[in-house]
Write a protein that holds these residues in place. Structure first.
Motif, PDB file in Angstrom:
ATOM      1  N   UNK A 113       0.839  -1.197   0.000  1.00 50.94           N
ATOM      2  CA  UNK A 113       0.000   0.000   0.000  1.00 50.94           C
ATOM      3  C   UNK A 113       0.874   1.247   0.000  1.00 50.94           C
ATOM      4  N   UNK A 160       2.750   4.265   0.992  1.00 50.06           N
ATOM      5  CA  UNK A 160       3.310   4.699   2.276  1.00 50.06           C
ATOM      6  C   UNK A 160       3.237   6.209   2.468  1.00 50.06           C
ATOM      7  N   UNK A 204      11.167 -13.337  -5.986  1.00 45.62           N
ATOM      8  CA  UNK A 204      10.829 -13.162  -4.569  1.00 45.62           C
ATOM      9  C   UNK A 204       9.846 -12.002  -4.382  1.00 45.62           C
ATOM     10  N   UNK A 205       9.010 -12.084  -3.331  1.00 46.10           N
ATOM     11  CA  UNK A 205       7.992 -11.055  -3.104  1.00 46.10           C
ATOM     12  C   UNK A 205       8.652  -9.717  -2.778  1.00 46.10           C
ATOM     13  N   UNK A 206       7.965  -8.653  -3.195  1.00 50.47           N
ATOM     14  CA  UNK A 206       8.482  -7.301  -2.989  1.00 50.47           C
ATOM     15  C   UNK A 206       7.989  -6.774  -1.644  1.00 50.47           C
ATOM     16  N   UNK A 207       8.889  -6.165  -0.859  1.00 54.03           N
ATOM     17  CA  UNK A 207       8.458  -5.566   0.412  1.00 54.03           C
ATOM     18  C   UNK A 207       8.289  -4.053   0.283  1.00 54.03           C
ATOM     19  N   UNK A 208       9.164  -3.420  -0.500  1.00 56.87           N
ATOM     20  CA  UNK A 208       9.012  -1.990  -0.771  1.00 56.87           C
ATOM     21  C   UNK A 208       9.238  -1.764  -2.256  1.00 56.87           C
ATOM     22  N   UNK A 209       8.348  -0.989  -2.873  1.00 62.48           N
ATOM     23  CA  UNK A 209       8.490  -0.700  -4.300  1.00 62.48           C
ATOM     24  C   UNK A 209       8.564   0.811  -4.490  1.00 62.48           C
ATOM     25  N   UNK A 256       8.304   6.760   3.728  1.00 62.06           N
ATOM     26  CA  UNK A 256       7.059   7.430   3.355  1.00 62.06           C
ATOM     27  C   UNK A 256       6.877   8.760   4.070  1.00 62.06           C
ATOM     28  N   UNK A 316       5.772   5.405  -3.595  1.00 62.24           N
ATOM     29  CA  UNK A 316       6.479   4.472  -2.739  1.00 62.24           C
ATOM     30  C   UNK A 316       5.437   3.567  -2.096  1.00 62.24           C
ATOM     31  N   UNK A 317       5.482   2.288  -2.460  1.00 61.96           N
ATOM     32  CA  UNK A 317       4.544   1.318  -1.898  1.00 61.96           C
ATOM     33  C   UNK A 317       5.309   0.397  -0.964  1.00 61.96           C
ATOM     34  N   UNK A 318       4.608  -0.132   0.029  1.00 60.83           N
ATOM     35  CA  UNK A 318       5.294  -1.052   0.931  1.00 60.83           C
ATOM     36  C   UNK A 318       4.286  -1.948   1.593  1.00 60.83           C
ATOM     37  N   UNK A 319       4.734  -3.119   2.054  1.00 65.84           N
ATOM     38  CA  UNK A 319       3.763  -3.989   2.729  1.00 65.84           C
ATOM     39  C   UNK A 319       3.584  -3.540   4.173  1.00 65.84           C
ATOM     40  N   UNK A 320       4.563  -2.813   4.729  1.00 67.18           N
ATOM     41  CA  UNK A 320       4.359  -2.125   5.996  1.00 67.18           C
ATOM     42  C   UNK A 320       5.331  -0.953   6.007  1.00 67.18           C
ATOM     43  N   UNK A 321       5.219  -0.107   7.017  1.00 68.78           N
ATOM     44  CA  UNK A 321       6.089   1.060   7.032  1.00 68.78           C
ATOM     45  C   UNK A 321       7.482   0.667   7.525  1.00 68.78           C
ATOM     46  N   UNK A 322       8.519   0.856   6.708  1.00 64.35           N
ATOM     47  CA  UNK A 322       9.868   0.524   7.139  1.00 64.35           C
ATOM     48  C   UNK A 322      10.297   1.394   8.322  1.00 64.35           C
ATOM     49  N   UNK A 377      13.256   3.370  10.041  1.00 65.04           N
ATOM     50  CA  UNK A 377      14.579   3.923   9.823  1.00 65.04           C
ATOM     51  C   UNK A 377      15.267   3.995  11.179  1.00 65.04           C
TER      52      UNK A 377
END
Lengths: 275, 246
Positions: free
Chosen positions: A9, A11, B3-8, B77, B86-92, B94
């Motif tokens: 989703x 961010x 492999x699955x993407x975690x952040x795009x 983000x 910026x897409x992600x499966x959760x918020x990275x 830092x």
């Protein structure tokens, strides 16, 4: 695109307003405990240490009393000038400290804003909580001084918590607004001391507006000043000074409107803070 | 299927405005009709596209000012983009609690402050404090003011706090190099834990040694543009060759 990729989703999209307040509430400990730690750190390494939280307001009041109570007499029309002065100075100081601190609460925490996602409203809230906690000793000091100068506790004292709650709400709104403006206009820091010097005289901290301003029209104009409203209501409670309906209405209006305006203004540009 | 993407990250542009004029006074506003300030635009990221995968450690290299820190911030983000997504499966997360910490206070109190900043409750922090202290290896110094710590000790504490809850996606900006051998071993362990839990790590660094130690893939950022992404050996060699010829 695979199924797994569709779990991604955006961010950069801001959270919705409802979940925003929920999240801020869940994280309220941050806005309470972090400023508490800061208060501890503040006077470390000084001889008096934590005593400064009470010595500071005492000295502040002492200086004003020396100048305006002893050297220049502006006590015209006030029965208990020392009590009158202390209540005014202490409450004025609280709002001033909250607002001046709020002006830098975003720029001071840029590193945090850029690395951790959290409701930014916690930063001005932490400022408000910290300064309000630091104000408690000064308030106790003011109450002691009021009694020591001959006032006796009366039914009016029961209204004081309501006045302080209204000031707290007003301060919150002011902190939100100033935090937002201060984030993009760092000049605000230089401007605020002058604004507060002006407000200081426009709030009748060291003289009685009742006694000096005779025109009822002008006196009504003073009711537009929220700090004047707070101080006047608190003096009505503690030292028996008069307060009219205009002042009470002004205080009510400010303490309801400003937090709402502050929240909308702050929240609307939340995502751009720290850019 | 890879492999699955975690952040795009897709075509991300980040510009900073550096103002050259002071804020206009009333006089200028009246003279010019409206307030206008001249500014220079620093194009910190100019169209970066990158996929971060599951169970991967990505190295991020590049000269000072190439945009490494900006890219890491953008991946959370939290940095407004000029354009791109910026897409992600959760918020990275830092590794950046350092800015919340207070040098005048003890390490123990700073664990509380850092933990609150990361969204823990006081109760959660209290229950994990021992674990955090052990991981930092600072038990003897934990009640001393943090300003008395060496830079390596501070880095240990930051890392220990920031990874108190094993994050799914961890972004590290120059954090590991200052530590001693013991700290490097511990941080390598944490990074492995994240990877084995199908998470991802991005490691921005100038220390090529760290790239070899940790990374499966390397991205080379040059003046806001990705110059190369691929095998650590190849990309690092190309990067070093370019710096040598400069």
């Amino acid at each position: 695109m695979s199924d797994r990729d569709q779990q991604l989703h955006d961010l950069t999209r801001p959270p919705s307003s409802a979940s925003y307040l929920q999240e801020a509430w869940n994280r309220r400990e941050f806005a309470i405990l972090v400023p508490a730690q800061d208060l501890r750190a503040q006077n470390m390494g000084t001889v008096l240490g934590q005593l400064w939280h009470i010595a500071n307001p005492a000295l502040l009041v002492g200086v004003y009393f020396l100048i305006f109570g002893v050297v220049i007499d502006t006590s015209r029309g006030v029965e208990n000038f020392l009590g009158f002065l202390i209540v005014g100075v202490v409450l004025f100081h609280l709002t001033q400290r909250v607002v001046q601190d709020a002006a830098v609460c975003i720029s001071r925490n840029l590193g945090l804003i850029r690395s951790v996602q959290f409701p930014r409203i916690l930063l001005p809230a932490a400022t408000l909580n910290g300064q309000t906690a630091a104000f408690v000793p000064a308030l106790v000091l003011a109450m002691v001084a009021v009694v020591a100068t001959g006032e006796r506790p009366s039914m009016r004292w029961l209204a004081l918590p309501a006045v302080l709650a209204a000031q707290f709400l007003f301060n919150f709104g002011a902190a939100l607004l100033v935090a937002r403006i201060g984030a993009s206009l760092s000049d605000l820091q230089q401007l605020l001391p002058h604004l507060f010097r002006l407000l200081f005289y426009a709030s009748g901290v060291i003289f009685s507006v009742e006694a000096f301003v005779t025109s009822p029209g002008w006196r009504r104009a003073f009711a537009l000043n929220p700090i004047y409203d707070v101080i006047t209501c608190a003096r009505w409670c503690l030292v028996g000074e008069p307060a009219d309906g205009w002042v009470v209405a002004g205080l009510l209006a400010w303490c309801i409107a400003l937090p709402l305006i502050g929240f909308v203004v702050f929240h609307r540009s939340e995502q751009r803070l720290g850019a | 299927m890879g492999p699955a993407v975690t952040v795009r990250v897709r075509d991300a542009h980040v510009y900073y405005r550096v103002y050259e004029d002071p804020v206009p006074g009333l006089k200028q506003i009246f003279a010019q009709g409206r307030a206008r300030r001249r500014y220079r635009t620093i194009r910190a990221l100019r169209g970066v596209s990158l996929d971060l995968h599951e169970s991967e450690t990505l190295g991020l290299i590049g000269a000072n000012g190439a945009g490494k820190t900006t890219l890491l911030s953008a991946m959370t983000g939290l940095l407004p983009l000029e354009s791109g997504t910026i897409l992600g499966r959760c918020r990275p997360s830092l590794l950046g609690v350092s800015s919340a910490l207070r040098p005048a206070l003890s390490g123990r109190r700073n664990i509380l402050i850092g933990g609150l900043a990361l969204g823990f409750t006081k109760a959660e922090i209290s229950s994990r404090a021992d674990e955090i202290i052990d991981f930092s290896g600072l038990r003897d110094a934990i009640d001393r003011p943090m300003r008395t710590y060496s830079s390596g000790m501070r880095a240990r504490l930051h890392f220990a706090i920031a990874t108190a809850r094993i994050p799914d996606i961890l972004l590290i900006d120059e954090a590991l190099a200052v530590g001693d051998e013991d700290f490097r071993r511990r941080s390598a362990q944490r990074i492995d834990e994240i990877r084995s839990a199908a998470g991802s790590v991005v490691l921005g660094t100038h220390v090529m040694d760290e790239i070899e130690r940790h990374c499966d893939r390397v991205a080379w950022l040059d003046d806001g543009v990705l110059k190369a992404v691929g095998e650590p050996g190849e990309v690092v060699a190309a990067y070093l060759a370019s710096t040598a010829s400069r």
